[in-house]
Design a protein around this motif. Structure first.
Motif, PDB file in Angstrom:
ATOM      1  N   MET A 138       0.765  -1.217  -0.097  1.00  0.00           N
ATOM      2  CA  MET A 138       0.001  -0.097   0.072  1.00  0.00           C
ATOM      3  C   MET A 138       0.862   1.120  -0.030  1.00  0.00           C
ATOM      4  O   MET A 138       1.990   1.060   0.882  1.00  0.00           O
ATOM      5  CB  MET A 138      -0.742   0.011   1.216  1.00  0.00           C
ATOM      6  N   ARG A 139       0.487   2.092  -1.043  1.00  0.00           N
ATOM      7  CA  ARG A 139       1.471   3.114  -1.137  1.00  0.00           C
ATOM      8  C   ARG A 139       1.168   4.340   0.159  1.00  0.00           C
ATOM      9  O   ARG A 139      -0.047   4.673   0.516  1.00  0.00           O
ATOM     10  CB  ARG A 139       1.262   3.984  -2.490  1.00  0.00           C
ATOM     11  N   GLU A 140       2.075   4.969   0.289  1.00  0.00           N
ATOM     12  CA  GLU A 140       2.039   5.953   1.527  1.00  0.00           C
ATOM     13  C   GLU A 140       1.447   7.159   0.956  1.00  0.00           C
ATOM     14  O   GLU A 140       1.809   7.555  -0.083  1.00  0.00           O
ATOM     15  CB  GLU A 140       3.351   6.081   2.277  1.00  0.00           C
ATOM     16  N   SER A 141       0.620   7.964   1.856  1.00  0.00           N
ATOM     17  CA  SER A 141      -0.194   9.146   1.273  1.00  0.00           C
ATOM     18  C   SER A 141       0.949  10.227   1.344  1.00  0.00           C
ATOM     19  O   SER A 141       1.987  10.080   1.981  1.00  0.00           O
ATOM     20  CB  SER A 141      -1.560   9.428   2.120  1.00  0.00           C
ATOM     21  N   SER A 142       0.692  11.174   0.273  1.00  0.00           N
ATOM     22  CA  SER A 142       1.708  12.228   0.420  1.00  0.00           C
ATOM     23  C   SER A 142       1.685  12.987   1.846  1.00  0.00           C
ATOM     24  O   SER A 142       2.682  13.731   2.225  1.00  0.00           O
ATOM     25  CB  SER A 142       1.043  13.314  -0.706  1.00  0.00           C
ATOM     26  N   ALA A 143       0.347  13.097   2.548  1.00  0.00           N
ATOM     27  CA  ALA A 143       0.346  13.891   3.768  1.00  0.00           C
ATOM     28  C   ALA A 143       1.209  13.063   4.699  1.00  0.00           C
ATOM     29  O   ALA A 143       2.064  13.953   5.625  1.00  0.00           O
ATOM     30  CB  ALA A 143      -1.032  13.837   4.088  1.00  0.00           C
ATOM     31  N   ASN A 144       1.344  11.776   4.692  1.00  0.00           N
ATOM     32  CA  ASN A 144       2.278  11.093   5.798  1.00  0.00           C
ATOM     33  C   ASN A 144       3.488  11.296   5.566  1.00  0.00           C
ATOM     34  O   ASN A 144       4.301  11.611   6.247  1.00  0.00           O
ATOM     35  CB  ASN A 144       1.590   9.423   5.740  1.00  0.00           C
ATOM     36  N   ARG A 145       3.802  11.255   4.177  1.00  0.00           N
ATOM     37  CA  ARG A 145       5.325  11.220   3.834  1.00  0.00           C
ATOM     38  C   ARG A 145       5.496  12.864   4.004  1.00  0.00           C
ATOM     39  O   ARG A 145       6.938  12.734   4.592  1.00  0.00           O
ATOM     40  CB  ARG A 145       5.203  10.989   2.241  1.00  0.00           C
ATOM     41  N   ARG A 146       5.210  13.673   3.800  1.00  0.00           N
ATOM     42  CA  ARG A 146       5.235  15.120   4.296  1.00  0.00           C
ATOM     43  C   ARG A 146       5.629  15.328   5.666  1.00  0.00           C
ATOM     44  O   ARG A 146       6.472  16.150   6.168  1.00  0.00           O
ATOM     45  CB  ARG A 146       4.458  16.106   3.451  1.00  0.00           C
ATOM     46  N   GLN A 147       4.599  14.603   6.764  1.00  0.00           N
ATOM     47  CA  GLN A 147       4.843  14.706   7.951  1.00  0.00           C
ATOM     48  C   GLN A 147       6.092  14.276   8.419  1.00  0.00           C
ATOM     49  O   GLN A 147       6.704  14.518   9.297  1.00  0.00           O
ATOM     50  CB  GLN A 147       3.534  13.876   8.583  1.00  0.00           C
ATOM     51  N   ARG A 148       6.695  13.036   7.633  1.00  0.00           N
ATOM     52  CA  ARG A 148       7.723  12.356   8.223  1.00  0.00           C
ATOM     53  C   ARG A 148       8.999  13.233   7.721  1.00  0.00           C
ATOM     54  O   ARG A 148      10.094  13.495   8.250  1.00  0.00           O
ATOM     55  CB  ARG A 148       7.764  11.094   7.411  1.00  0.00           C
ATOM     56  N   ILE A 149       8.832  14.087   6.603  1.00  0.00           N
ATOM     57  CA  ILE A 149       9.777  14.955   6.031  1.00  0.00           C
ATOM     58  C   ILE A 149       9.997  15.988   6.999  1.00  0.00           C
ATOM     59  O   ILE A 149      11.023  16.425   7.418  1.00  0.00           O
ATOM     60  CB  ILE A 149       9.624  15.475   4.787  1.00  0.00           C
ATOM     61  N   LEU A 150       8.889  16.524   7.271  1.00  0.00           N
ATOM     62  CA  LEU A 150       8.862  17.832   8.471  1.00  0.00           C
ATOM     63  C   LEU A 150       9.666  16.998   9.706  1.00  0.00           C
ATOM     64  O   LEU A 150      10.528  18.032  10.536  1.00  0.00           O
ATOM     65  CB  LEU A 150       7.277  18.020   8.636  1.00  0.00           C
ATOM     66  N   ALA A 151       9.328  15.946  10.362  1.00  0.00           N
ATOM     67  CA  ALA A 151       9.905  15.480  11.590  1.00  0.00           C
ATOM     68  C   ALA A 151      11.489  15.349  11.523  1.00  0.00           C
ATOM     69  O   ALA A 151      12.108  15.753  12.297  1.00  0.00           O
ATOM     70  CB  ALA A 151       9.141  14.189  11.903  1.00  0.00           C
ATOM     71  N   LEU A 152      11.944  14.819  10.281  1.00  0.00           N
ATOM     72  CA  LEU A 152      13.214  14.657   9.946  1.00  0.00           C
ATOM     73  C   LEU A 152      14.081  15.882   9.795  1.00  0.00           C
ATOM     74  O   LEU A 152      14.959  16.346  10.683  1.00  0.00           O
ATOM     75  CB  LEU A 152      13.626  14.035   8.863  1.00  0.00           C
ATOM     76  N   VAL A 153      13.577  16.806   9.194  1.00  0.00           N
ATOM     77  CA  VAL A 153      14.079  18.120   9.254  1.00  0.00           C
ATOM     78  C   VAL A 153      14.253  19.120  10.441  1.00  0.00           C
ATOM     79  O   VAL A 153      15.329  19.589  10.836  1.00  0.00           O
ATOM     80  CB  VAL A 153      13.328  18.950   7.896  1.00  0.00           C
ATOM     81  N   GLU A 154      13.074  19.004  11.314  1.00  0.00           N
ATOM     82  CA  GLU A 154      13.012  19.657  12.631  1.00  0.00           C
ATOM     83  C   GLU A 154      13.849  18.875  13.520  1.00  0.00           C
ATOM     84  O   GLU A 154      14.682  19.471  14.251  1.00  0.00           O
ATOM     85  CB  GLU A 154      11.532  19.602  13.253  1.00  0.00           C
ATOM     86  N   ALA A 155      14.183  17.416  13.467  1.00  0.00           N
ATOM     87  CA  ALA A 155      14.884  16.757  14.313  1.00  0.00           C
ATOM     88  C   ALA A 155      16.642  17.059  13.983  1.00  0.00           C
ATOM     89  O   ALA A 155      17.469  17.141  15.040  1.00  0.00           O
ATOM     90  CB  ALA A 155      14.766  15.512  14.187  1.00  0.00           C
ATOM     91  N   ARG A 156      16.805  17.266  12.890  1.00  0.00           N
ATOM     92  CA  ARG A 156      18.257  17.239  12.272  1.00  0.00           C
ATOM     93  C   ARG A 156      18.684  18.958  11.955  1.00  0.00           C
ATOM     94  O   ARG A 156      19.817  19.486  11.895  1.00  0.00           O
ATOM     95  CB  ARG A 156      18.555  16.620  11.217  1.00  0.00           C
ATOM     96  N   GLY A 157      17.686  19.861  11.720  1.00  0.00           N
ATOM     97  CA  GLY A 157      17.901  21.161  11.461  1.00  0.00           C
ATOM     98  C   GLY A 157      18.029  21.236   9.933  1.00  0.00           C
ATOM     99  O   GLY A 157      17.431  22.247   9.313  1.00  0.00           O
ATOM    100  N   GLU A 158      18.822  20.450   9.132  1.00  0.00           N
ATOM    101  CA  GLU A 158      19.070  20.698   7.842  1.00  0.00           C
ATOM    102  C   GLU A 158      19.156  19.404   7.223  1.00  0.00           C
ATOM    103  O   GLU A 158      19.937  18.595   7.842  1.00  0.00           O
ATOM    104  CB  GLU A 158      20.186  21.609   7.463  1.00  0.00           C
ATOM    105  N   VAL A 159      18.657  19.105   6.071  1.00  0.00           N
ATOM    106  CA  VAL A 159      18.607  17.507   5.403  1.00  0.00           C
ATOM    107  C   VAL A 159      18.755  17.709   3.969  1.00  0.00           C
ATOM    108  O   VAL A 159      17.741  18.679   3.424  1.00  0.00           O
ATOM    109  CB  VAL A 159      17.484  16.662   5.961  1.00  0.00           C
TER     110      VAL A 159
END
Length: 361
Positions: free
Chosen positions: A1-22
């Motif tokens: 099952m393909r991941e929704s764009s909303a879930n994927r963007r939420q994961r991107i936001l979490a990664l960027v906020e955790a690391r500052g810059e990606v």
């Protein structure tokens, strides 16, 4: 099952906020998508004002917490307390250790035996003898009764973060920090994947001797009851020694017996170590994975080593450990009363491999 764009963007936001810059290329690799897809997601997040775009990078709008200086931590350690020989937690410990060592914090790992009540003296000795200034702990909580006895941990007088353990609502630990996989969402991924392939009769083969096992079983029952298009569902024990909780009301029949009785074609198996054993047992009974039934394992520790490799729900265990360590560091930097307790849920992923078959074709 393909991941929704909303879930994927939420994961991107979490990664960027955790690391500052990606870098966008790094995001694409971590999320398993094309660079074009990752770039479009970054552009959309930038457009709605959640991150800043740079040349090939995504930057957080949240200021990064500076790491503590080595001098601040001189003479103190952070204690990691986890059950011994608990394979599932190895990646959690690794994520926490790396984050602490990057902050120049000394780590003391204390595996605890599988004996009820042993964690309390271990923690007491760590605090007294090693001057531990913070505690990351994954209580064993092998039975529901053990989880009831949590007042002693709530009373520990150093910052504490629970790893991969969700405190009971209203319990003494409800006001403590915790970082845990959202197991309800993990089971949801497994059920939705099987249903998208046309499976309407489902069985969960799960353990009953850990908080994860109990969360998985509870979620499966809730999800199946809420979906009228699930025609049949049942829960069985995934291993003979998996029924540590004497209050369990779930069935304890053999998996092959239940599958044949219910006409089940979709099976979720926890843990994936047990899944490999169960797949072999089913083969000996004449049932072949991906031909006679589809299986989704839960944990993804060794699921990829199956024959065929098993589709699996994969908790982000390293991320859980890293976030728990960073939350503890923040408490140590700013003081234990620096803000309200936080309960962080980390969404798992579904790794689709060769053990599921589409009944719709």
């Amino acid at each position: 099952m393909r991941e929704s764009s909303a879930n994927r963007r939420q994961r991107i936001l979490a990664l960027v906020e955790a690391r500052g810059e990606v870098r966008v290329t790094a995001l694409a690799a971590e999320l398993g998508v094309s660079v074009i897809t990752a770039r479009r997601d970054v552009e959309e997040l930038s457009r709605v004002g959640k991150i800043r775009r740079g040349h090939g990078v995504a930057r957080s709008l949240v200021p990064m917490r500076p790491p503590p200086t080595p001098e601040r931590w001189s003479g103190g350690v952070v204690a990691l307390v986890v059950p011994e020989r608990h394979t599932y937690l190895n990646e959690v410990v690794h994520g926490a250790r790396v984050a602490l060592e990057e902050a120049s914090v000394r780590v003391a790992l204390h595996p605890t035996p599988h004996t009820a009540g042993v964690e309390r003296p271990v923690v007491r000795n760590v605090l007294a003898r090693e001057s531990a200034r913070g505690l990351l702990i994954a209580p064993r909580w092998r039975t529901a009764d053990e989880q009831e006895d949590d007042q002693w941990l709530a009373d520990v007088d150093v910052p504490v973060v629970l790893m991969e353990r969700a405190p009971r609502v209203g319990s003494s630990l409800h006001a403590r920090d915790s970082v845990c996989t959202d197991h309800w969402y993990g089971v949801h991924l497994a059920v939705e994947h099987l249903m998208s392939l046309g499976h309407r009769r489902l069985v969960l083969a799960a353990r009953d001797d850990s908080p994860t096992a109990r969360a998985v079983r509870t979620a499966f029952a809730e999800i199946c009851q809420a979906r009228p298009w699930v025609q049949e569902w049942a829960v069985v024990l995934s291993a003979p020694d998996a029924g540590a909780d004497p209050t369990t009301t779930f069935q304890e029949q053999e998996l092959v017996e239940v599958m044949r009785e219910r006409g089940a074609t979709g099976v979720i198996m926890h843990s994936d170590t047990d899944a490999l054993i169960l797949v072999q047992q089913l083969a000996e009974a004449g049932l072949t994975v991906a031909r006679d039934y589809s299986v989704v394992a839960y944990d993804d520790v060794v699921a990829s080593l199956g024959s065929p490799p098993l589709t699996a729900v994969a908790p982000a265990k390293t991320e859980v450990g890293r976030l728990a360590a960073e939350l503890l560091l923040e408490r140590l930097d700013r003081g234990p009363a620096s803000g309200p307790a936080r309960q962080v849920s980390v969404l798992p992923e579904l790794k689709v491999r060769g053990s599921t078959r589409n009944l719709n074709v």
